[in-house]
Design a protein around this motif. Structure first.
Motif, short mmCIF file in Angstrom:
data_model
loop_
_atom_site.label_atom_id
_atom_site.label_comp_id
_atom_site.label_asym_id
_atom_site.label_seq_id
_atom_site.Cartn_x
_atom_site.Cartn_y
_atom_site.Cartn_z
N GLN A 18 0.83 -1.20 0.00
CA GLN A 18 0.00 0.00 0.00
C GLN A 18 0.87 1.26 0.00
O GLN A 18 0.56 2.24 -0.64
N ARG A 19 1.98 1.19 0.71
CA ARG A 19 2.90 2.32 0.77
C ARG A 19 3.50 2.62 -0.61
O ARG A 19 3.58 3.77 -1.03
N ALA A 20 3.89 1.57 -1.34
CA ALA A 20 4.47 1.75 -2.67
C ALA A 20 3.43 2.31 -3.63
O ALA A 20 3.74 3.17 -4.46
N ILE A 21 2.21 1.84 -3.53
CA ILE A 21 1.13 2.33 -4.39
C ILE A 21 0.87 3.81 -4.12
O ILE A 21 0.75 4.60 -5.05
N SER A 28 -2.72 9.59 -0.66
CA SER A 28 -2.48 9.26 0.75
C SER A 28 -2.66 7.76 0.97
O SER A 28 -3.44 7.09 0.28
N ARG A 29 -1.91 7.25 1.94
CA ARG A 29 -2.00 5.81 2.23
C ARG A 29 -3.37 5.43 2.77
O ARG A 29 -3.85 4.33 2.54
N SER A 30 -4.01 6.36 3.47
CA SER A 30 -5.34 6.05 4.01
C SER A 30 -6.36 5.86 2.89
O SER A 30 -7.24 5.01 2.99
N THR A 31 -6.23 6.63 1.82
CA THR A 31 -7.13 6.46 0.68
C THR A 31 -6.89 5.13 -0.01
O THR A 31 -7.83 4.41 -0.35
N LYS A 34 -8.28 2.44 2.17
CA LYS A 34 -9.74 2.45 2.13
C LYS A 34 -10.26 1.72 0.90
O LYS A 34 -11.15 0.89 0.99
N TYR A 35 -9.67 2.01 -0.27
CA TYR A 35 -10.12 1.35 -1.50
C TYR A 35 -9.87 -0.16 -1.45
O TYR A 35 -10.71 -0.95 -1.86
N ILE A 36 -8.72 -0.55 -0.94
CA ILE A 36 -8.38 -1.98 -0.87
C ILE A 36 -9.28 -2.70 0.12
O ILE A 36 -9.83 -3.77 -0.20
N ASN A 37 -9.47 -2.13 1.30
CA ASN A 37 -10.33 -2.76 2.31
C ASN A 37 -11.78 -2.84 1.86
O ASN A 37 -12.47 -3.83 2.11
N GLU A 38 -12.24 -1.78 1.20
CA GLU A 38 -13.60 -1.77 0.67
C GLU A 38 -13.77 -2.88 -0.37
O GLU A 38 -14.77 -3.60 -0.36
#
Length: 114
Positions: A18-21, A28-31, A34-38
């Protein structure tokens, strides 16, 4: 390709962190999280519904559509801000100051803030 799809492709196909993406896409890493967890939660729901495919076909199609659609934001809880006379006066003052500085060959305040 929209950002959401790009995030999911890099995470699931390219096995990027997620950090690399977030670094690659300048998000932002939180975004990204969020997309991955969703997507993961909807994928689990989809797998549960897939067991009884005929009964829940409409739910499956709706989930697939949600998983691939652009994100939607709820703006109903945002507070409105008002443009008061005091703020308008301050804006006009700064614009006049910038104009004077421009005539004197000085750098604009607006350009310094960028």
């Amino acid at each position: 390709m929209d950002k959401k799809a790009e995030i999911l492709m890099q995470y699931f196909r390219e096995n990027k962190s997620q950090r690399a993406i977030s670094r690659d896409l300048k998000m932002s890493r939180s975004t990204v999280a969020k997309y991955i967890n969703e997507f993961k939660s909807k994928l689990e729901l989809l797998e549960d519904l897939d067991k009884d495919e005929e009964k829940d076909r409409s739910k499956i199609l709706l989930l697939i559509e949600e998983m691939t659609s652009k994100p939607k934001y709820d703006t109903s809880s945002r507070t409105r801000t008002k443009l008061t006379d005091e703020i308008i006066d301050k804006i006009n003052e700064l614009l006049e100051q910038n104009e004077k500085n421009g005539l004197l060959g000085r750098m604009s305040i607006l350009k310094l803030n960028k």
